[in-house]
Design a protein around this motif. Structure first.
Motif, PDB file in Angstrom:
ATOM      1  N   ALA A 310      57.080 -39.464 -29.816  1.00  0.00           N
ATOM      2  CA  ALA A 310      57.083 -38.150 -29.183  1.00  0.00           C
ATOM      3  C   ALA A 310      55.661 -37.612 -29.058  1.00  0.00           C
ATOM      4  O   ALA A 310      55.283 -37.024 -28.033  1.00  0.00           O
ATOM      5  CB  ALA A 310      57.951 -37.186 -29.984  1.00  0.00           C
ATOM      6  N   GLY A 311      54.858 -37.814 -30.113  1.00  0.00           N
ATOM      7  CA  GLY A 311      53.462 -37.397 -30.051  1.00  0.00           C
ATOM      8  C   GLY A 311      52.701 -38.102 -28.947  1.00  0.00           C
ATOM      9  O   GLY A 311      51.910 -37.490 -28.230  1.00  0.00           O
ATOM     10  N   LEU A 312      52.958 -39.404 -28.802  1.00  0.00           N
ATOM     11  CA  LEU A 312      52.307 -40.161 -27.735  1.00  0.00           C
ATOM     12  C   LEU A 312      52.747 -39.676 -26.356  1.00  0.00           C
ATOM     13  O   LEU A 312      51.944 -39.621 -25.422  1.00  0.00           O
ATOM     14  CB  LEU A 312      52.619 -41.654 -27.883  1.00  0.00           C
ATOM     15  CG  LEU A 312      51.899 -42.403 -29.007  1.00  0.00           C
ATOM     16  CD1 LEU A 312      52.370 -43.849 -29.057  1.00  0.00           C
ATOM     17  CD2 LEU A 312      50.386 -42.334 -28.826  1.00  0.00           C
ATOM     18  N   ALA A 313      54.030 -39.314 -26.219  1.00  0.00           N
ATOM     19  CA  ALA A 313      54.543 -38.846 -24.929  1.00  0.00           C
ATOM     20  C   ALA A 313      53.894 -37.539 -24.507  1.00  0.00           C
ATOM     21  O   ALA A 313      53.675 -37.289 -23.315  1.00  0.00           O
ATOM     22  CB  ALA A 313      56.060 -38.689 -24.995  1.00  0.00           C
ATOM     23  N   LEU A 314      53.568 -36.687 -25.477  1.00  0.00           N
ATOM     24  CA  LEU A 314      52.976 -35.386 -25.164  1.00  0.00           C
ATOM     25  C   LEU A 314      51.447 -35.423 -25.153  1.00  0.00           C
ATOM     26  O   LEU A 314      50.813 -34.459 -24.716  1.00  0.00           O
ATOM     27  CB  LEU A 314      53.457 -34.338 -26.177  1.00  0.00           C
ATOM     28  CG  LEU A 314      54.964 -34.071 -26.175  1.00  0.00           C
ATOM     29  CD1 LEU A 314      55.331 -33.080 -27.264  1.00  0.00           C
ATOM     30  CD2 LEU A 314      55.419 -33.555 -24.810  1.00  0.00           C
ATOM     31  N   LEU A 315      50.876 -36.504 -25.639  1.00  0.00           N
ATOM     32  CA  LEU A 315      49.414 -36.595 -25.694  1.00  0.00           C
ATOM     33  C   LEU A 315      48.755 -36.539 -24.316  1.00  0.00           C
ATOM     34  O   LEU A 315      47.727 -35.862 -24.160  1.00  0.00           O
ATOM     35  CB  LEU A 315      49.007 -37.878 -26.422  1.00  0.00           C
ATOM     36  CG  LEU A 315      47.513 -38.084 -26.665  1.00  0.00           C
ATOM     37  CD1 LEU A 315      46.923 -36.935 -27.472  1.00  0.00           C
ATOM     38  CD2 LEU A 315      47.266 -39.420 -27.380  1.00  0.00           C
ATOM     39  N   PRO A 316      49.310 -37.207 -23.262  1.00  0.00           N
ATOM     40  CA  PRO A 316      48.647 -37.126 -21.950  1.00  0.00           C
ATOM     41  C   PRO A 316      48.489 -35.699 -21.441  1.00  0.00           C
ATOM     42  O   PRO A 316      47.448 -35.361 -20.867  1.00  0.00           O
ATOM     43  CB  PRO A 316      49.572 -37.950 -21.040  1.00  0.00           C
ATOM     44  CG  PRO A 316      50.232 -38.913 -21.954  1.00  0.00           C
ATOM     45  CD  PRO A 316      50.434 -38.161 -23.235  1.00  0.00           C
ATOM     46  N   GLY A 317      49.504 -34.866 -21.664  1.00  0.00           N
ATOM     47  CA  GLY A 317      49.401 -33.477 -21.212  1.00  0.00           C
ATOM     48  C   GLY A 317      48.286 -32.739 -21.914  1.00  0.00           C
ATOM     49  O   GLY A 317      47.525 -31.984 -21.288  1.00  0.00           O
ATOM     50  N   GLY A 318      48.160 -32.960 -23.239  1.00  0.00           N
ATOM     51  CA  GLY A 318      47.073 -32.324 -23.972  1.00  0.00           C
ATOM     52  C   GLY A 318      45.719 -32.790 -23.503  1.00  0.00           C
ATOM     53  O   GLY A 318      44.774 -32.001 -23.375  1.00  0.00           O
ATOM     54  N   LEU A 319      45.598 -34.087 -23.223  1.00  0.00           N
ATOM     55  CA  LEU A 319      44.321 -34.624 -22.756  1.00  0.00           C
ATOM     56  C   LEU A 319      43.996 -34.136 -21.343  1.00  0.00           C
ATOM     57  O   LEU A 319      42.834 -33.853 -21.025  1.00  0.00           O
ATOM     58  CB  LEU A 319      44.352 -36.152 -22.801  1.00  0.00           C
ATOM     59  CG  LEU A 319      44.496 -36.772 -24.196  1.00  0.00           C
ATOM     60  CD1 LEU A 319      44.556 -38.290 -24.114  1.00  0.00           C
ATOM     61  CD2 LEU A 319      43.353 -36.326 -25.099  1.00  0.00           C
ATOM     62  N   VAL A 320      45.031 -34.041 -20.485  1.00  0.00           N
ATOM     63  CA  VAL A 320      44.819 -33.504 -19.130  1.00  0.00           C
ATOM     64  C   VAL A 320      44.303 -32.071 -19.212  1.00  0.00           C
ATOM     65  O   VAL A 320      43.365 -31.681 -18.504  1.00  0.00           O
ATOM     66  CB  VAL A 320      46.130 -33.569 -18.313  1.00  0.00           C
ATOM     67  CG1 VAL A 320      46.037 -32.690 -17.069  1.00  0.00           C
ATOM     68  CG2 VAL A 320      46.434 -35.003 -17.911  1.00  0.00           C
ATOM     69  N   ASN A 321      44.909 -31.286 -20.093  1.00  0.00           N
ATOM     70  CA  ASN A 321      44.460 -29.908 -20.272  1.00  0.00           C
ATOM     71  C   ASN A 321      43.012 -29.865 -20.744  1.00  0.00           C
ATOM     72  O   ASN A 321      42.204 -29.057 -20.273  1.00  0.00           O
ATOM     73  CB  ASN A 321      45.375 -29.190 -21.272  1.00  0.00           C
ATOM     74  CG  ASN A 321      45.207 -27.680 -21.227  1.00  0.00           C
ATOM     75  OD1 ASN A 321      44.570 -27.130 -20.338  1.00  0.00           O
ATOM     76  ND2 ASN A 321      45.798 -27.012 -22.191  1.00  0.00           N
ATOM     77  N   ALA A 322      42.687 -30.763 -21.673  1.00  0.00           N
ATOM     78  CA  ALA A 322      41.326 -30.802 -22.199  1.00  0.00           C
ATOM     79  C   ALA A 322      40.309 -31.147 -21.118  1.00  0.00           C
ATOM     80  O   ALA A 322      39.214 -30.570 -21.068  1.00  0.00           O
ATOM     81  CB  ALA A 322      41.243 -31.826 -23.334  1.00  0.00           C
ATOM     82  N   VAL A 323      40.668 -32.070 -20.237  1.00  0.00           N
ATOM     83  CA  VAL A 323      39.766 -32.445 -19.146  1.00  0.00           C
ATOM     84  C   VAL A 323      39.634 -31.312 -18.133  1.00  0.00           C
ATOM     85  O   VAL A 323      38.551 -31.018 -17.614  1.00  0.00           O
ATOM     86  CB  VAL A 323      40.272 -33.725 -18.447  1.00  0.00           C
ATOM     87  CG1 VAL A 323      39.480 -34.003 -17.179  1.00  0.00           C
ATOM     88  CG2 VAL A 323      40.178 -34.915 -19.401  1.00  0.00           C
ATOM     89  N   MET A 324      40.763 -30.634 -17.861  1.00  0.00           N
ATOM     90  CA  MET A 324      40.778 -29.607 -16.814  1.00  0.00           C
ATOM     91  C   MET A 324      40.090 -28.315 -17.235  1.00  0.00           C
ATOM     92  O   MET A 324      39.537 -27.609 -16.382  1.00  0.00           O
ATOM     93  CB  MET A 324      42.217 -29.308 -16.392  1.00  0.00           C
ATOM     94  CG  MET A 324      42.903 -30.437 -15.645  1.00  0.00           C
ATOM     95  SD  MET A 324      42.054 -30.873 -14.109  1.00  0.00           S
ATOM     96  CE  MET A 324      42.205 -29.334 -13.193  1.00  0.00           C
ATOM     97  N   LEU A 325      40.117 -27.981 -18.530  1.00  0.00           N
ATOM     98  CA  LEU A 325      39.533 -26.699 -18.951  1.00  0.00           C
ATOM     99  C   LEU A 325      38.049 -26.584 -18.606  1.00  0.00           C
ATOM    100  O   LEU A 325      37.628 -25.566 -18.026  1.00  0.00           O
ATOM    101  CB  LEU A 325      39.767 -26.494 -20.452  1.00  0.00           C
ATOM    102  CG  LEU A 325      41.172 -25.987 -20.818  1.00  0.00           C
ATOM    103  CD1 LEU A 325      41.420 -26.118 -22.316  1.00  0.00           C
ATOM    104  CD2 LEU A 325      41.365 -24.549 -20.377  1.00  0.00           C
ATOM    105  N   PRO A 326      37.196 -27.579 -18.914  1.00  0.00           N
ATOM    106  CA  PRO A 326      35.799 -27.458 -18.489  1.00  0.00           C
ATOM    107  C   PRO A 326      35.650 -27.432 -16.973  1.00  0.00           C
ATOM    108  O   PRO A 326      34.782 -26.731 -16.440  1.00  0.00           O
ATOM    109  CB  PRO A 326      35.134 -28.706 -19.090  1.00  0.00           C
ATOM    110  CG  PRO A 326      36.043 -29.177 -20.151  1.00  0.00           C
ATOM    111  CD  PRO A 326      37.420 -28.786 -19.731  1.00  0.00           C
ATOM    112  N   ILE A 327      36.487 -28.203 -16.271  1.00  0.00           N
ATOM    113  CA  ILE A 327      36.422 -28.205 -14.810  1.00  0.00           C
ATOM    114  C   ILE A 327      36.757 -26.825 -14.263  1.00  0.00           C
ATOM    115  O   ILE A 327      36.061 -26.289 -13.388  1.00  0.00           O
ATOM    116  CB  ILE A 327      37.376 -29.271 -14.232  1.00  0.00           C
ATOM    117  CG1 ILE A 327      36.896 -30.674 -14.612  1.00  0.00           C
ATOM    118  CG2 ILE A 327      37.483 -29.136 -12.707  1.00  0.00           C
ATOM    119  CD1 ILE A 327      37.854 -31.776 -14.226  1.00  0.00           C
TER     120      ILE A 327
END
Length: 483
Positions: A310-327
Motif C-alpha cells: 500500500a505504501g508503494l502504491a501511494l508513493l508515486p503520488g507523493g513523489l509527483v507532489n514533491a516534483v510539482m511543488l518547486p515547479i
C-alpha cells in the motif's frame, strides 16, 4: 514601520550563506516530518508488544499533534525573543533527544514522552524555517523557495510509511528512529557551522494570560478533533475538550485584537490575500490529509494489500507532489497565483468526484493515477497560495504570519482526519445496517469501501468551498528590494 523593517530585514551590508542555512533547516525538517508519519504503520506491532489498547496507542499520534497545536501558536513570540541560531539549536537538540529516547524506549510511557519531545522540536523548527525564507529570500523569488520547502514537507510523510514498513519487515520498529539519528546529527553540525541570526531580537512583552488561553484554546481544539477520530464527536471527553477549546480560543482572539503587542498578531488577516491564502491552505490540507488517511485503509483493508505494498502504491503520488511543488513555486514567481490556484482547485474537485465512486473492483492503476492527479492539484494550490499570502504582509508581521499559517495547518490535520474517520464510520454502520447478512465476512471490506466513499464526498464539499474562494485570489504587488 521603518523601525520594524530595519529590525526584521537584513541590511544591504549583511551577506548570508543562504544555501547552507536553508540546507540545515530543510534536512532537519525532513527528518521531523518523516518521524511524524513513520510510526503509524508500527501501531499494530506496538499494541501487541506493549500490551496496550488501540486507543492508548493512538496517543502516540494524538500527543504529537497536541504538542504542535500548543507550541506552534506561540512560535511568533519565540521568534522575537530568541535568535535564529538559538532556536535552531534548541529545536535540533529536542529532536535528537526525542529520537534517541524513542529508539531506546522499552515501553509505551517512554515512547510517548519521546514523541512529545520530538514534536516540541518540530514546533520550533517549522515556523523558524518559514520566517527565515521571508527574511532572506526576495519576495519575487519566494514561490520557488516555498516550493522546495513543500517538497521536503510532502516527501517525508509520503515515504515515511513505506520506509518504516520495510524496516519493520526486515528489522524492528526501533530502527525507524535509529535511521533518523545520523541525519539529525549532520543537520546540527551543519547548523552550528553555518547558521546565522537573520533577524533582530525585539523581546516584546510576554502576556501570561494570552499564553494560558492559547494553550487551552488551540490545545483543546486539536485534542477534541484528534480524540473524535477514535471516540466519536458525541463522546463526553470530546465535547468537553471542544467546549473548553472554543471558549478559550474566543477569549484569545478577543484579547489579541485589543493588545498593542499580541503574541499572535491577528491583524495579519486585515490583508485580504493573506486571509485568502490561509483559507486555501487550510482547505487543501483538510482534503489532502483526509485522503492520506482513507486511501491506505482502502488499499489494505478494502483490497487486501500488505502495508508495504500500500505504501508503494501511494508513493508515486507523493513523489509527483514533491516534483510539482518547486515547479509550481517557479510558475507562481513568474505568472502569479491567478491562473494556477483556481485550476488546481478544479483538478482537486474532479479527482475527489472520481474517488467518491471507487469500488472493490476499481483498477489499482486508476487509484494510483487519481492519487497522483490529486497531489498535482494540491501542489497547484498550496505553495502559490502560501507565498502570495505571506508576500502581502509587512516585515513586522512575518513571524506572526508564519505562526498563523503553521497553527492552522495543525488544526487542519486534526479536523481532516477526525471528520473523515467519523464520516467513514457512519457510512460503514449504515451499510451494515442495510446488509442482508451482517455476519457475512465479505461485508466487512464492502462496508469499509462504502464508508470511504462517504469520506470522499465530505472532502468534495470542502473542495467546493475552496474552489469558490480560489477565484478571489490575485497577485500581490511586491517591491523587488523587499525581503
Amino acid at each position: 514601520m521603518q523601525t520594524a523593517m530595519a529590525q526584521t530585514k537584513p541590511t544591504p551590508q549583511q551577506s548570508y550563506r543562504i544555501i547552507a542555512i536553508m540546507g540545515s533547516l530543510l534536512l532537519s525538517a525532513f527528518i521531523g516530518m518523516f518521524n511524524e508519519t513513520a510510526l503509524n504503520v508500527a501501531l499494530s506491532d506496538l499494541i501487541a508488544l506493549f500490551h496496550i489498547t488501540a486507543s492508548t496507542a493512538q496517543w502516540l499520534t494524538t500527543g504529537y499533534l497536541l504538542t504542535l497545536g500548543i507550541l506552534v501558536p506561540i512560535s511568533g513570540l519565540l521568534l522575537q525573543w530568541f535568535s535564529t541560531r538559538q532556536l535552531f539549536v534548541c529545536a535540533l537538540v529536542l529532536l535528537l533527544l526525542g529520537t534517541l529516547a524513542a529508539a531506546l524506549a522499552p515501553g509505551f510511557a517512554m515512547l510517548m514522552a519521546a514523541r512529545v519531545i520530538q514534536a516540541a522540536g518540530v514546533a520550533l523548527l517549522l515556523p523558524l524555517m518559514f520566517n527565515t525564507v521571508l527574511v532572506l529570500i526576495p519576495a519575487e523569488k519566494r514561490g520557488g523557495a516555498y516550493g522546495i520547502i513543500g517538497l521536503v514537507l510532502v516527501v517525508a510523510p509520503a515515504i515515511g510509511p513505506t520506509v518504516s514498513g520495510l524496516l519493520i519487515d526486515r528489522l524492528n520498529w526501533n530502527w525507524i528512529f535509529w535511521l533518523s539519528l545520523p541525519f539529525l546529527l549532520i543537520s546540527l553540525a551543519s547548523g552550528l557551522r553555518f547558521m546565522e541570526n537573520v533577524s533582530a531580537i525585539t523581546k516584546p512583552k510576554i502576556d501570561a494570560v494570552s499564553l494560558a488561553i492559547s494553550t487551552l484554546g488551540f490545545g483543546g481544539i486539536v485534542l477534541a478533533f484528534s480524540s473524535a477520530g477514535d471516540s466519536g464527536f458525541g463522546a463526553p471527553q470530546v465535547i468537553a475538550a471542544m467546549a473548553v477549546g472554543l471558549l478559550a480560543l474566543s477569549l484569545f482572539i478577543a484579547r489579541q485584537w485589543r493588545m498593542k503587542q499580541p503574541i499572535m498578531d491577528l491583524r495579519a488577516f486585515k490583508h485580504p490575500m493573506f486571509a485568502v491564502g490561509t483559507f486555501m491552505i487550510f482547505i487543501t490540507l483538510v482534503v489532502m490529509l483526509s485522503a492520506m488517511l482513507v486511501l491506505p485503509m482502502y488499499l489494505i483493508q478494502g483490497r487486501g494489500l500488505s502495508t508495504f505494498s500500500a505504501g508503494l502504491a501511494l508513493l508515486p503520488g507523493g513523489l509527483v507532489n514533491a516534483v510539482m511543488l518547486p515547479i509550481m513555486g517557479r510558475v507562481f514567481d513568474k505568472f502569479g497565483p491567478r491562473g494556477v490556484v483556481p485550476s488546481g482547485a478544479v483538478l482537486i474537485l474532479a479527482v475527489l468526484a472520481s474517488l467518491s465512486g471507487i469500488t472493490a473492483s476499481t483498477p489499482l492503476a486508476l487509484i494510483i493515477a487519481l492519487h497522483g492527479l490529486l497531489m498535482i492539484g494540491i501542489s497547484m494550490v498550496w505553495m502559490p497560495a502560501q507565498a502570495n499570502g505571506l508576500n502581502e504582509l509587512p516585515p513586522e508581521l512575518y513571524p506572526h504570519g508564519s505562526a498563523i499559517m503553521n497553527t492552522l495547518q495543525q488544526i487542519a490535520g486534526a479536523i481532516g482526519t477526525a471528520v473523515a474517520i467519523s464520516i467513514m464510520t457512519a457510512g460503514m454502520n449504515g451499510f451494515m445496517k442495510d446488509a442482508a447478512d451482517r455476519a457475512d465476512p465479505a461485508n466487512g471490506p464492502l462496508a469499509l469501501i462504502a464508508g470511504i466513499q462517504q469520506a470522499f464526498l465530505f472532502a468534495m464539499i470542502v473542495a467546493i468551498a475552496g474552489l469558490v474562494v480560489a477565484f478571489f485570489i490575485k497577485r500581490v504587488p511586491v517591491d523587488k528590494q523587499q525581503g
